[in-house]
Write a protein that holds these residues in place. Structure first.
Motif, short mmCIF file in Angstrom:
data_model
loop_
_atom_site.label_atom_id
_atom_site.label_comp_id
_atom_site.label_asym_id
_atom_site.label_seq_id
_atom_site.Cartn_x
_atom_site.Cartn_y
_atom_site.Cartn_z
N GLU A 126 32.12 47.17 40.32
CA GLU A 126 31.13 47.26 39.34
C GLU A 126 29.76 46.36 39.23
OE1 GLU A 126 32.61 46.77 35.21
OE2 GLU A 126 31.58 48.37 34.44
N GLN A 163 39.08 59.48 34.69
CA GLN A 163 38.02 60.32 34.07
C GLN A 163 37.46 59.23 33.32
OE1 GLN A 163 39.22 63.13 30.91
NE2 GLN A 163 37.55 64.46 31.81
N ARG A 166 35.47 56.59 35.59
CA ARG A 166 34.16 57.54 35.95
C ARG A 166 33.17 57.15 34.87
NH1 ARG A 166 36.39 61.56 38.35
NH2 ARG A 166 36.85 62.62 36.39
N ASN A 167 33.40 57.46 33.68
CA ASN A 167 32.47 57.36 32.60
C ASN A 167 32.13 55.94 32.58
OD1 ASN A 167 32.83 57.53 28.88
ND2 ASN A 167 31.14 58.10 30.31
N TYR A 170 29.98 54.86 35.62
CA TYR A 170 28.52 55.89 36.07
C TYR A 170 27.33 55.01 36.06
CZ TYR A 170 25.12 59.24 35.61
OH TYR A 170 23.79 60.10 35.87
N SER A 171 27.20 54.08 35.15
CA SER A 171 25.91 53.61 35.00
C SER A 171 25.61 52.56 35.95
CB SER A 171 25.90 52.77 33.59
OG SER A 171 26.67 52.03 33.22
N GLY A 173 26.59 53.12 39.20
CA GLY A 173 26.30 53.76 40.40
C GLY A 173 27.60 53.92 41.30
N ARG A 175 30.82 55.71 42.34
CA ARG A 175 31.36 56.97 42.34
C ARG A 175 33.02 56.82 42.08
NH1 ARG A 175 30.06 61.15 44.97
NH2 ARG A 175 31.08 62.40 43.66
N SER A 215 28.72 65.94 45.33
CA SER A 215 28.59 65.51 43.88
C SER A 215 29.84 65.65 43.13
CB SER A 215 27.28 66.22 43.35
OG SER A 215 27.29 67.48 43.49
N ASP A 217 32.91 65.61 40.96
CA ASP A 217 33.49 64.45 40.32
C ASP A 217 35.12 64.79 40.46
OD1 ASP A 217 31.36 63.03 39.55
OD2 ASP A 217 31.28 64.37 37.66
#
Ligand SMILES: NC(=O)c1ccc[n+]([C@@H]2O[C@H](COP(=O)([O-])OP(=O)(O)OC[C@H]3O[C@@H](n4cnc5c(N)ncnc54)[C@H](OP(=O)(O)O)[C@@H]3O)[C@@H](O)[C@H]2O)c1
Length: 245
Positions: A126, A163, A166-167, A170-171, A173, A175, A215, A217
């Motif tokens: 992160e 899931q 991932r949420n 996401y911010s 960057g 994956r 791309s 997910d």
């Protein structure tokens, strides 16, 4: 070190094929599982074939109190990580539906252990604002069936965890990719009745290694399982509960 990737559960057939596919792309590797002798053989083979640096070490998904130190050791040895592939898993058998001590092991190996090591991996990536986490879940986690619902529940929980992760990431960057294989020809499925459309670990491993550059997910592997599971998820419950699945 060149873009090192940590493979957890690296003695599995799918993980081996995935490791080889990452090595073919020039990634150095750290292979981890409980079987050090088998890891030594796999590491030597991949190094010989692909010329990348391959290190290995002991990792037990169920020993969650060792996970923080394990990851720190890997990061120090590899001088950082560019990605992690979580491939370990334990099918167990259907006795687990009636004997919770057997069920607890399935849940610990497939979900609790995964959530533990992934939390440390997420905390590492992160702040770096780069990297990838690939989690191998299963189509079995998409709907509960009488033939393997303890394993399915653990994999379903893993899919949901990935899931959410991932949420969260996401911010920054990072994956987070969920892989849901159908039936694959490995030790896990050897001799099981009722298998169909069985894929080779090599096909699955190649697709997993390609995933960070794409791309998507959530990857159903092979692709047609997305549509098979779409149909299975949409069978109304009053009908589904009557099926022998
Ligand atoms: N084969 C299929 O049809 C299929 C379908 C859908 C999803 N999957 C998933 O794909 C992944 C790979 O499956 P596979 O069929 O290639 O598996 P496999 O050949 O049965 O290998 C299982 C792997 O999990 C590792 N493992 C099990 N318990 C562990 C623990 N407590 N700590 C650390 N490692 C542990 C084993 O390593 P050690 O024994 O060396 O520690 C081994 O590397 C699994 O997550 C599986 O659930 C498989």
């Amino acid at each position: 070190m060149s873009e090192p990737v940590l493979i957890l559960g690296a003695t599995s057939a799918i993980a081996r094929a995935t490791a080889a596919a990452f090595a073919a792309r020039g990634h150095d590797l750290y292979l981890a599982s409980r079987d050090l002798e088998e890891l030594r053989r796999i590491a030597a083979d991949i190094h010989l074939r692909h010329g990348v640096e391959v290190r290995y070490g002991s990792f037990d998904a169920e020993a969650t109190d060792t996970h923080a130190e394990f990851l720190q050791t890997v990061i120090a040895e590899m001088k950082g990580l560019s990605g992690v592939v979580l491939a370990f898993g334990y099918l167990g058998d259907q006795i687990a539906a009636r004997d919770f001590s057997a069920g607890a092991k399935i849940i610990a190996a497939n979900f609790t252990g995964a959530a533990s090591i992934l939390s440390h991996c997420a905390n590492y990536f992160e702040p770096l604002q780069r990297g990838f986490i690939i989690g191998i879940s299963s189509v079995a986690g998409d709907r509960g069936r009488q033939s393997n619902y303890v394993y399915g529940a653990a994999k379903g929980a893993l899919s949901l965890y990935l899931q959410g992760l991932r949420n969260r990431l996401y911010s920054s960057g990072v994956r987070v990719i969920t892989v849901k294989p159908g039936f694959v020809d490995t030790a896990m499925t050897y001799g099981l009745p009722g298998l169909f459309l069985v894929a080779s670990p090599q096909v699955i491993g190649e697709r997993i290694a390609r995933a960070p550059g794409k791309s998507a997910d959530v990857l159903y592997l092979p692709w047609f399982w997305r549509y098979i599971m779409l149909i299975i998820r949409h069978i109304p419950e009053p009908i589904f509960k009557r099926l022998k699945l």
